[in-house]
Design a protein around this motif. Structure first.
Motif, PDB file in Angstrom:
ATOM      1  N   PRO A  48       0.840  -1.208   0.000  1.00  0.00           N
ATOM      2  CA  PRO A  48       0.000   0.000   0.000  1.00  0.00           C
ATOM      3  C   PRO A  48       0.869   1.250   0.000  1.00  0.00           C
ATOM      4  O   PRO A  48       1.879   1.317   0.699  1.00  0.00           O
ATOM      5  CB  PRO A  48      -0.793  -0.132   1.303  1.00  0.00           C
ATOM      6  CG  PRO A  48       0.050  -0.999   2.176  1.00  0.00           C
ATOM      7  CD  PRO A  48       0.778  -1.939   1.266  1.00  0.00           C
ATOM      8  N   ILE A  49       0.488   2.215  -0.806  1.00  0.00           N
ATOM      9  CA  ILE A  49       1.186   3.501  -0.851  1.00  0.00           C
ATOM     10  C   ILE A  49       0.182   4.558  -0.430  1.00  0.00           C
ATOM     11  O   ILE A  49      -0.698   4.942  -1.207  1.00  0.00           O
ATOM     12  CB  ILE A  49       1.750   3.798  -2.253  1.00  0.00           C
ATOM     13  CG1 ILE A  49       2.721   2.692  -2.680  1.00  0.00           C
ATOM     14  CG2 ILE A  49       2.450   5.162  -2.270  1.00  0.00           C
ATOM     15  CD1 ILE A  49       3.222   2.833  -4.101  1.00  0.00           C
ATOM     16  N   ARG A  50       0.276   5.008   0.803  1.00  0.00           N
ATOM     17  CA  ARG A  50      -0.688   5.953   1.355  1.00  0.00           C
ATOM     18  C   ARG A  50      -0.122   6.538   2.639  1.00  0.00           C
ATOM     19  O   ARG A  50       0.765   5.950   3.256  1.00  0.00           O
ATOM     20  CB  ARG A  50      -2.015   5.250   1.665  1.00  0.00           C
ATOM     21  CG  ARG A  50      -1.825   3.971   2.454  1.00  0.00           C
ATOM     22  CD  ARG A  50      -3.086   3.411   3.036  1.00  0.00           C
ATOM     23  NE  ARG A  50      -2.914   2.088   3.591  1.00  0.00           N
ATOM     24  CZ  ARG A  50      -2.238   1.780   4.685  1.00  0.00           C
ATOM     25  NH1 ARG A  50      -1.610   2.736   5.343  1.00  0.00           N
ATOM     26  NH2 ARG A  50      -2.147   0.546   5.124  1.00  0.00           N
ATOM     27  N   PRO A  51      -0.626   7.683   3.058  1.00  0.00           N
ATOM     28  CA  PRO A  51      -0.211   8.220   4.359  1.00  0.00           C
ATOM     29  C   PRO A  51      -0.835   7.397   5.480  1.00  0.00           C
ATOM     30  O   PRO A  51      -1.814   6.659   5.259  1.00  0.00           O
ATOM     31  CB  PRO A  51      -0.773   9.640   4.341  1.00  0.00           C
ATOM     32  CG  PRO A  51      -1.946   9.568   3.421  1.00  0.00           C
ATOM     33  CD  PRO A  51      -1.569   8.567   2.357  1.00  0.00           C
ATOM     34  N   PRO A  52      -0.303   7.481   6.701  1.00  0.00           N
ATOM     35  CA  PRO A  52      -0.927   6.772   7.827  1.00  0.00           C
ATOM     36  C   PRO A  52      -2.382   7.180   8.010  1.00  0.00           C
ATOM     37  O   PRO A  52      -2.766   8.311   7.734  1.00  0.00           O
ATOM     38  CB  PRO A  52      -0.068   7.197   9.025  1.00  0.00           C
ATOM     39  CG  PRO A  52       1.253   7.571   8.434  1.00  0.00           C
ATOM     40  CD  PRO A  52       0.929   8.176   7.101  1.00  0.00           C
ATOM     41  N   HIS A  53      -3.195   6.237   8.452  1.00  0.00           N
ATOM     42  CA  HIS A  53      -4.610   6.493   8.650  1.00  0.00           C
ATOM     43  C   HIS A  53      -4.829   7.479   9.804  1.00  0.00           C
ATOM     44  O   HIS A  53      -4.077   7.470  10.785  1.00  0.00           O
ATOM     45  CB  HIS A  53      -5.347   5.193   8.955  1.00  0.00           C
ATOM     46  CG  HIS A  53      -5.472   4.269   7.783  1.00  0.00           C
ATOM     47  ND1 HIS A  53      -4.479   3.386   7.416  1.00  0.00           N
ATOM     48  CD2 HIS A  53      -6.480   4.097   6.894  1.00  0.00           C
ATOM     49  CE1 HIS A  53      -4.863   2.701   6.349  1.00  0.00           C
ATOM     50  NE2 HIS A  53      -6.067   3.115   6.011  1.00  0.00           N
ATOM     51  N   PRO A  54      -5.867   8.296   9.730  1.00  0.00           N
ATOM     52  CA  PRO A  54      -6.225   9.158  10.869  1.00  0.00           C
ATOM     53  C   PRO A  54      -6.565   8.300  12.090  1.00  0.00           C
ATOM     54  O   PRO A  54      -7.045   7.171  11.957  1.00  0.00           O
ATOM     55  CB  PRO A  54      -7.457   9.920  10.366  1.00  0.00           C
ATOM     56  CG  PRO A  54      -7.426   9.799   8.877  1.00  0.00           C
ATOM     57  CD  PRO A  54      -6.764   8.491   8.579  1.00  0.00           C
ATOM     58  N   LEU A  55      -6.326   8.851  13.260  1.00  0.00           N
ATOM     59  CA  LEU A  55      -6.542   8.116  14.495  1.00  0.00           C
ATOM     60  C   LEU A  55      -7.753   8.652  15.253  1.00  0.00           C
ATOM     61  O   LEU A  55      -8.045   9.847  15.203  1.00  0.00           O
ATOM     62  CB  LEU A  55      -5.305   8.210  15.390  1.00  0.00           C
ATOM     63  CG  LEU A  55      -4.059   7.494  14.889  1.00  0.00           C
ATOM     64  CD1 LEU A  55      -2.870   7.810  15.791  1.00  0.00           C
ATOM     65  CD2 LEU A  55      -4.278   5.992  14.818  1.00  0.00           C
ATOM     66  N   PRO A  56      -8.443   7.774  15.981  1.00  0.00           N
ATOM     67  CA  PRO A  56      -9.554   8.238  16.822  1.00  0.00           C
ATOM     68  C   PRO A  56      -9.051   9.129  17.950  1.00  0.00           C
ATOM     69  O   PRO A  56      -7.866   9.138  18.291  1.00  0.00           O
ATOM     70  CB  PRO A  56     -10.144   6.930  17.378  1.00  0.00           C
ATOM     71  CG  PRO A  56      -9.590   5.828  16.540  1.00  0.00           C
ATOM     72  CD  PRO A  56      -8.268   6.316  16.043  1.00  0.00           C
ATOM     73  N   ALA A  57      -9.964   9.847  18.559  1.00  0.00           N
ATOM     74  CA  ALA A  57      -9.621  10.750  19.658  1.00  0.00           C
ATOM     75  C   ALA A  57      -8.988   9.975  20.806  1.00  0.00           C
ATOM     76  O   ALA A  57      -9.418   8.875  21.148  1.00  0.00           O
ATOM     77  CB  ALA A  57     -10.883  11.472  20.146  1.00  0.00           C
ATOM     78  N   GLY A  58      -7.926  10.557  21.366  1.00  0.00           N
ATOM     79  CA  GLY A  58      -7.276   9.973  22.534  1.00  0.00           C
ATOM     80  C   GLY A  58      -6.212   8.948  22.224  1.00  0.00           C
ATOM     81  O   GLY A  58      -5.596   8.404  23.149  1.00  0.00           O
ATOM     82  N   ILE A  59      -5.954   8.666  20.939  1.00  0.00           N
ATOM     83  CA  ILE A  59      -4.949   7.665  20.558  1.00  0.00           C
ATOM     84  C   ILE A  59      -3.864   8.352  19.734  1.00  0.00           C
ATOM     85  O   ILE A  59      -4.163   9.130  18.827  1.00  0.00           O
ATOM     86  CB  ILE A  59      -5.579   6.511  19.765  1.00  0.00           C
ATOM     87  CG1 ILE A  59      -6.636   5.797  20.620  1.00  0.00           C
ATOM     88  CG2 ILE A  59      -4.516   5.518  19.301  1.00  0.00           C
ATOM     89  CD1 ILE A  59      -7.365   4.666  19.906  1.00  0.00           C
TER      90      ILE A  59
END
Length: 352
Positions: free
Chosen positions: A15-26
């Motif tokens: 996969p070529i992509r930026p890191p996934h967004p994270l939920p609040a508090g993580i």
């Protein structure tokens, strides 16, 4: 009806992509390993309600997953004052990805175990050397039993969540074949791609989830799964691969807590079903009684009894707690009733 021959959900490329967004508090960290950067997610306690000496939780994912599968649990426990960590092994989550051939045919159980051990030691260093409660799912549960059997880390407690049994996974795969009779034929037409058994959301639901979970959630889950998987990881656990007495010997809470190990599984899990998980619990109960009998563990060997539990049966005894998450499939931490499973884990954690 999905096509048996579809390749829509299969990939042969990194996969070529930026890191996934994270939920609040993580928050996300990357640790350096000889192969590449390994992702570790961290959720700090939302409040210091448990004091400075609180025991952290460390989560290990299974096949095709990543640290992201533990997001709901991490938010749940950190909101209750417990620090949480979760690792993504190589080829999973936002960690580094080997090529298709390297991952599928040359990435061993040992290599993946090295990633977990490196992440646990990194988290322990952040937590001033504290032992953790290890919570491990599916093939990650098998891997964690192997790590403890080889005495690579010490833990305060161990939770095996729908975990591959240390006595071998042949029964698990027989269950999979029964649930999906086209398993072998589909593998052939998919060029022996390791993700073939979970190559469509309908298959992923059948093996991983209950029927009640929304299509939108299953589709989003499918989009996050790893593009390909190691064959040598599950094959390395087909036959007995961990010594139960050595696993129990790496748990430090004996003598202070009535149970140091928990087996947790989903009520409607079609692969790690009640037969397999009750057998796994008994496997460790027998080992515990033997160790206490030989005075190799200083602990009380109490008889098995059922706990009063409105949300599915839980039994305790001979050092092991066995809990059922009602209405949950194999991915009990992501299914409709995940919070019931989290509460059962919290009850186990609090008695340590």
């Amino acid at each position: 009806m999905f096509s048996t021959f579809t390749y829509k959900y299969l990939s042969f490329r990194r996969p070529i992509r930026p890191p996934h967004p994270l939920p609040a508090g993580i928050e996300r960290h990357f640790i350096k390993t000889p192969g590449g950067d390994i992702e570790v997610l961290h959720a700090a306690p939302a409040s210091p309600s448990r004091g400075d000496d609180v025991t952290p939780l460390f989560f290990v994912h299974g096949g095709m997953g990543g640290a992201w599968v533990w997001a709901e649990y991490m938010q749940y426990f950190s909101a209750r004052g417990i620090p949480c960590y979760a690792v993504s092994m190589r080829g999973h989550g936002d960690s580094w990805y080997p090529s298709f051939l390297r991952m599928c045919y040359f990435t061993t159980k040992r290599m993946l175990a090295d990633d977990v051990v490196a992440a646990v030691r990194w988290a322990q260093a952040r937590e001033r050397g504290k032992e953790m409660v290890l919570v491990a799912h599916s093939s990650g549960g098998g891997l964690s039993q192997s790590i403890l059997s080889q005495q690579e880390v010490k833990v305060k407690g161990l939770v095996l969540a729908g975990a591959v049994p240390a006595f071998g996974s042949l029964g698990v795969y027989m269950n999979w074949f029964r649930a999906d009779p086209w398993f072998s034929f589909r593998m052939i037409f998919h060029g022996w791609h390791p993700n073939s058994p979970l190559s469509h959301p309908a298959l992923t639901r059948r093996i991983f989830f209950s029927n009640e979970l929304s299509d939108a959630y299953v589709n989003a889950f499918q989009a996050r799964t790893s593009p390909y998987e190691s064959f040598l990881w599950p094959l390395g656990m087909s036959y007995p691969f961990a010594d139960p007495q050595r696993v129990l010997g790496q748990i430090s809470s004996w003598g202070r807590a009535p149970q140091g190990l928990m087996v947790l599984y989903g009520e409607v899990d079609v692969i790690m079903n009640k037969t397999q998980m009750e057998k796994l619990g008994q496997f460790y109960r027998t080992a515990f009684s033997a160790l206490v009998g030989k005075k190799k563990l200083e602990a009380e060997d109490r008889e098995v009894r059922a706990l009063a539990d409105e949300a599915g049966q839980t039994s305790v005894g001979h050092g092991v707690r066995i809990g059922v998450v009602p209405g949950a499939g194999h991915h009990l931490q992501n299914d409709m009733t995940w919070e019931i499973g989290a509460k059962k884990l919290l009850d186990f954690y609090d008695q340590l």
